[in-house]
Design an enzyme around this catalytic site. Structure first.
Site, short mmCIF file in Angstrom:
data_model
loop_
_atom_site.label_atom_id
_atom_site.label_comp_id
_atom_site.label_asym_id
_atom_site.label_seq_id
_atom_site.Cartn_x
_atom_site.Cartn_y
_atom_site.Cartn_z
N LEU A 106 17.18 69.96 6.48
CA LEU A 106 16.74 68.89 5.64
C LEU A 106 16.89 69.35 3.99
CD1 LEU A 106 13.73 67.59 7.29
CD2 LEU A 106 15.77 66.53 7.16
N GLY A 128 14.66 75.53 -0.14
CA GLY A 128 13.90 75.90 -1.42
C GLY A 128 14.32 77.45 -1.87
N LYS A 129 13.64 78.13 -2.70
CA LYS A 129 13.68 79.41 -2.99
C LYS A 129 13.21 80.18 -1.66
CE LYS A 129 11.97 83.05 -6.11
NZ LYS A 129 11.12 83.43 -6.89
N PHE A 130 12.35 79.83 -1.17
CA PHE A 130 11.62 80.57 0.07
C PHE A 130 12.22 80.45 1.29
CE2 PHE A 130 8.70 82.81 -2.74
CZ PHE A 130 8.48 81.98 -3.78
N HIS A 184 14.45 77.55 4.26
CA HIS A 184 14.90 76.32 4.63
C HIS A 184 13.86 75.40 5.34
CE1 HIS A 184 19.30 78.15 4.21
NE2 HIS A 184 18.56 78.62 3.19
N VAL A 185 14.36 74.08 5.24
CA VAL A 185 13.56 73.34 6.01
C VAL A 185 14.57 72.47 7.13
CG1 VAL A 185 12.16 71.08 5.80
CG2 VAL A 185 12.25 72.75 3.82
N LYS A 213 9.27 73.99 7.87
CA LYS A 213 9.90 74.74 6.51
C LYS A 213 9.60 76.13 7.13
CE LYS A 213 9.36 74.91 1.66
NZ LYS A 213 9.13 74.01 0.61
N ASP A 256 1.68 67.61 -8.20
CA ASP A 256 2.95 67.60 -9.05
C ASP A 256 3.82 66.34 -8.79
OD1 ASP A 256 5.09 70.08 -10.32
OD2 ASP A 256 4.46 68.03 -10.96
N LYS A 289 6.46 64.22 -9.66
CA LYS A 289 7.61 63.73 -10.44
C LYS A 289 8.52 63.18 -9.34
CE LYS A 289 8.93 68.53 -11.18
NZ LYS A 289 8.17 69.00 -10.05
N ASN A 308 9.63 65.31 -6.09
CA ASN A 308 8.56 65.81 -5.28
C ASN A 308 7.86 64.63 -4.43
OD1 ASN A 308 8.36 68.28 -5.76
ND2 ASN A 308 6.46 68.43 -6.94
N ASP A 341 4.85 67.34 -2.63
CA ASP A 341 4.29 68.79 -3.32
C ASP A 341 4.81 70.11 -2.73
OD1 ASP A 341 1.04 70.49 -3.09
OD2 ASP A 341 2.35 69.73 -4.89
N THR A 400 13.28 71.03 -16.58
CA THR A 400 12.58 69.66 -17.33
C THR A 400 11.30 69.91 -17.70
OG1 THR A 400 11.94 67.53 -17.17
CG2 THR A 400 12.59 68.78 -15.01
C1 LIG Z 1 2.66 69.17 2.55
O1 LIG Z 1 3.95 69.57 1.91
C2 LIG Z 1 4.14 70.95 1.64
C3 LIG Z 1 3.08 72.08 1.65
C4 LIG Z 1 3.33 73.35 1.37
C5 LIG Z 1 4.79 73.55 0.83
C6 LIG Z 1 5.19 75.07 0.56
O2 LIG Z 1 6.03 75.21 0.72
N1 LIG Z 1 4.23 75.89 0.00
C7 LIG Z 1 4.45 77.13 -0.75
C8 LIG Z 1 5.39 77.99 -0.33
C9 LIG Z 1 5.67 78.94 -0.82
C10 LIG Z 1 4.73 79.68 -1.54
C11 LIG Z 1 3.46 78.96 -1.76
C12 LIG Z 1 3.52 77.56 -1.41
C13 LIG Z 1 5.64 72.65 0.88
C14 LIG Z 1 5.41 71.36 1.18
N2 LIG Z 1 6.45 70.41 1.27
C15 LIG Z 1 7.64 70.41 1.03
O3 LIG Z 1 8.27 71.11 1.19
C16 LIG Z 1 8.49 68.90 1.22
C17 LIG Z 1 9.72 68.96 1.56
S1 LIG Z 1 10.13 69.59 3.28
C18 LIG Z 1 9.67 68.40 4.24
C19 LIG Z 1 10.35 67.16 4.31
C20 LIG Z 1 9.92 66.04 4.78
N3 LIG Z 1 10.57 64.86 5.01
C21 LIG Z 1 11.79 65.04 4.55
N4 LIG Z 1 12.80 64.01 4.71
C22 LIG Z 1 13.78 64.31 4.14
C23 LIG Z 1 13.96 65.51 3.58
C24 LIG Z 1 12.45 66.05 4.17
C25 LIG Z 1 11.65 67.05 4.04
#
Ligand SMILES: COc1ccc(C(=O)Nc2ccccc2)cc1NC(=O)CCSCc1cnc2[nH]ccc2c1
Length: 273
Positions: free
Chosen positions: A20, A23-25, A27-28, A43, A137, A139, A142, A155, A172
């Site tokens: 899907l 990110g840096k850390f 894949h989803v 994720k 955040d 924008k 997000n 988020d 930005t």
């Molecule tokens: C509650 O949400 C989250 C909570 C925590 C984190 C996170 O990574 N935290 C972190 C990571 C590393 C260090 C510190 C903190 C990320 C999210 N949320 C997303 O990443 C949204 C896109 S992934 C989901 C998703 C859904 N539905 C979609 N439909 C189309 C694409 C898509 C993509």
């Protein structure tokens, strides 16, 4: 907490589908929980990368916060698990994808669509503030869209991903309020500012303080150099609301409950959100 929180999940509980995004850390992936056939977003974060970026505590704190947030306009974090090398976040899947792609496609939104989105975000933020959670955040990058067209604050791990995304989104600053640009301490009123910036971008297709150079954006934000273009034509009610949110003194920004009573919202937002 529901059984989803308590259960010890493993990768074997899921069929993995298409990617899907990344990110840096990590894949989803789209995934289906085998027993319930429930579709989720999985994720995958690499422990090595989390460690070298010293964000494990950040992730733990965020998982803790997110596991208590239950709101139709906030993307759910159902649970998490880990193996030797990775941490897996079990996230809600937003079937209609990323809002910013929709905004790019149709340039700007109708006043009804913009007001409906702003009202649902205001309710989600009021819910978060009620739980002393701020800086969701908000924008376009997000925000995701659920199966019924409802907005979800996704988020992406705000201080981590957004920083990363802010750099990848060609750095930005557009959404930062004056107190954050001037790196003063911030409170729940930062979210009112960001919501005002978002409302402007929904209606005009560009953020209000956009400029070629960072330094120009910075100056326009701290001076609240707010201008409304002649095109597209936007109602004075909408401009009035935006002008009450993009106020330098954070204590003078329109509170969220007042926003929900503003004529532009009352007359244009679809109550179902
Ligand atoms: C509650 O949400 C989250 C909570 C925590 C984190 C996170 O990574 N935290 C972190 C990571 C590393 C260090 C510190 C903190 C990320 C999210 N949320 C997303 O990443 C949204 C896109 S992934 C989901 C998703 C859904 N539905 C979609 N439909 C189309 C694409 C898509 C993509």
């Amino acid at each position: 907490s529901t059984e989803a929180e308590k259960k010890r999940w493993t990768l074997n509980d899921f069929d993995i589908g298409k990617p899907l995004g990344r990110g840096k850390f990590g894949h989803v992936y789209l995934a289906r929980e085998k027993r319930s056939n429930h579709i989720v977003a999985l994720k995958v974060l690499f422990k090595s990368q989390l460690k070298q970026s010293q964000v494990e505590h950040q992730l733990r704190r965020e998982v803790e916060i997110q596991s208590h947030l239950r709101h139709p306009n906030i993307l759910r974090l159902y649970g998490y698990f880990y193996d030797q090398k990775r941490v897996y976040l079990i996230l809600e899947y937003a079937a209609k994808g990323e809002l910013y792609k929709e905004l790019q496609k149709c340039k700007y939104f109708s006043e009804r669509r913009a007001a409906t989105y702003v009202a649902s975000l205001a309710r989600a933020l009021a819910y978060c503030h009620g739980k002393h959670v701020i800086h969701r955040d908000i924008k376009p990058e997000n925000l995701l869209v659920g199966a019924q067209g409802e907005l979800k604050i996704a988020d992406f791990g705000w201080s981590v991903h957004t920083f990363n995304r802010r750099r990848t989104m060609c750095g930005t600053l557009d959404y930062l309020p004056p107190e954050m640009v001037e790196s003063a301490e911030h409170d729940t009123n930062v979210d009112i500012w960001s919501l005002g910036v978002l409302c402007y971008e929904f209606l005009y297709g560009v953020p209000p303080f956009e400029a070629k150079e960072h330094s120009d954006t910075y100056r326009r934000i701290v001076q609240v150099d707010l201008k409304f273009p002649a095109k597209p034509i936007v109602s004075s009610a909408a401009k009035d609301l935006i002008s009450q949110m993009l106020v330098k003194d954070s204590s003078h920004r329109l509170p969220l409950h007042k926003l929900l009573e503003h004529p532009w919202i009352v007359q244009n937002a679809d109550p179902s959100g």
